[in-house]
Design a protein around this motif. Structure first.
Motif, mmCIF file in Angstrom:
data_model
loop_
_atom_site.group_PDB
_atom_site.id
_atom_site.type_symbol
_atom_site.label_atom_id
_atom_site.label_comp_id
_atom_site.label_asym_id
_atom_site.label_seq_id
_atom_site.Cartn_x
_atom_site.Cartn_y
_atom_site.Cartn_z
ATOM 1 N N GLU A 1 5.295 8.999 17.243
ATOM 2 C CA GLU A 1 5.144 9.067 15.786
ATOM 3 C C GLU A 1 5.881 7.920 15.104
ATOM 4 O OE1 GLU A 1 4.584 13.081 17.549
ATOM 5 O OE2 GLU A 1 6.195 11.604 17.701
ATOM 6 N N ASN A 2 7.128 7.699 15.509
ATOM 7 C CA ASN A 2 7.898 6.598 14.922
ATOM 8 C C ASN A 2 7.304 5.247 15.306
ATOM 9 O OD1 ASN A 2 9.690 8.238 13.571
ATOM 10 N ND2 ASN A 2 11.184 8.258 15.211
ATOM 11 N N ARG A 3 6.836 5.114 16.538
ATOM 12 C CA ARG A 3 6.197 3.868 16.979
ATOM 13 C C ARG A 3 4.963 3.562 16.135
ATOM 14 N NH1 ARG A 3 8.245 -0.231 20.219
ATOM 15 N NH2 ARG A 3 9.693 0.723 21.662
ATOM 16 N N GLY A 4 4.199 4.600 15.806
ATOM 17 C CA GLY A 4 3.006 4.412 14.981
ATOM 18 C C GLY A 4 3.359 3.889 13.604
ATOM 19 N N MET A 5 4.402 4.460 12.994
ATOM 20 C CA MET A 5 4.820 3.983 11.671
ATOM 21 C C MET A 5 5.339 2.552 11.749
ATOM 22 S SD MET A 5 6.589 7.194 9.687
ATOM 23 C CE MET A 5 7.647 7.815 10.970
ATOM 24 N N ILE A 6 6.094 2.258 12.803
ATOM 25 C CA ILE A 6 6.633 0.904 12.980
ATOM 26 C C ILE A 6 5.499 -0.095 13.182
ATOM 27 C CG2 ILE A 6 7.927 -0.545 14.589
ATOM 28 C CD1 ILE A 6 9.841 1.911 14.924
ATOM 29 N N ASN A 7 4.513 0.253 13.999
ATOM 30 C CA ASN A 7 3.395 -0.660 14.241
ATOM 31 C C ASN A 7 2.582 -0.907 12.973
ATOM 32 O OD1 ASN A 7 4.050 -0.960 16.924
ATOM 33 N ND2 ASN A 7 2.657 0.642 17.622
ATOM 34 N N LEU B 1 0.835 -1.194 0.000
ATOM 35 C CA LEU B 1 0.000 0.000 0.000
ATOM 36 C C LEU B 1 0.875 1.251 0.000
ATOM 37 C CD1 LEU B 1 -2.656 -1.001 2.676
ATOM 38 C CD2 LEU B 1 -3.003 -0.856 0.216
ATOM 39 N N LYS B 2 0.386 2.293 -0.655
ATOM 40 C CA LYS B 2 1.135 3.546 -0.742
ATOM 41 C C LYS B 2 1.461 4.093 0.649
ATOM 42 C CE LYS B 2 2.534 6.475 -3.942
ATOM 43 N NZ LYS B 2 3.524 6.053 -4.943
ATOM 44 N N SER B 3 0.503 3.986 1.570
ATOM 45 C CA SER B 3 0.741 4.510 2.922
ATOM 46 C C SER B 3 1.834 3.710 3.635
ATOM 47 C CB SER B 3 -0.546 4.477 3.743
ATOM 48 O OG SER B 3 -1.032 3.158 3.861
ATOM 49 N N HIS B 4 1.956 2.411 3.334
ATOM 50 C CA HIS B 4 3.004 1.602 3.951
ATOM 51 C C HIS B 4 4.367 1.978 3.360
ATOM 52 C CE1 HIS B 4 0.220 -1.840 5.511
ATOM 53 N NE2 HIS B 4 -0.290 -0.638 5.697
ATOM 54 N N GLN B 5 4.400 2.249 2.058
ATOM 55 C CA GLN B 5 5.646 2.684 1.422
ATOM 56 C C GLN B 5 6.096 4.028 1.991
ATOM 57 O OE1 GLN B 5 5.471 2.585 -2.878
ATOM 58 N NE2 GLN B 5 4.502 0.571 -2.897
#
Length: 61
Positions: free
Chosen positions: A44-50, A18-22
């Motif tokens: 913020e970084n934890r959210g992207m990692i999760n 998905l574009k959001s995952h990229q």
């Protein structure tokens, strides 16, 4: 908590995701498989990692 760092390694390809995952990979500074980056442990970084945990390996530094 802001002093902690996380070592993040990309373990799977970003192709076909998905574009959001990229964009999460880009936000964490990852572009290649088996690339390792250190990021500060913030919400913020934890959210992207999760969000993309299925394609990352994470360790506390």
């Amino acid at each position: 908590m802001s002093g902690k760092k996380l070592s993040v390694m990309m373990t799977k390809s970003k192709n076909g995701r998905l574009k959001s995952h990229q964009q999460c990979l880009k936000g964490l500074g990852l572009s290649r498989i088996r690339q390792v980056v250190e990021v500060i442990d913030t919400p913020e970084n934890r959210g992207m990692i999760n969000k993309i945990a299925y394609m990352l390996k994470v360790e506390e530094v």
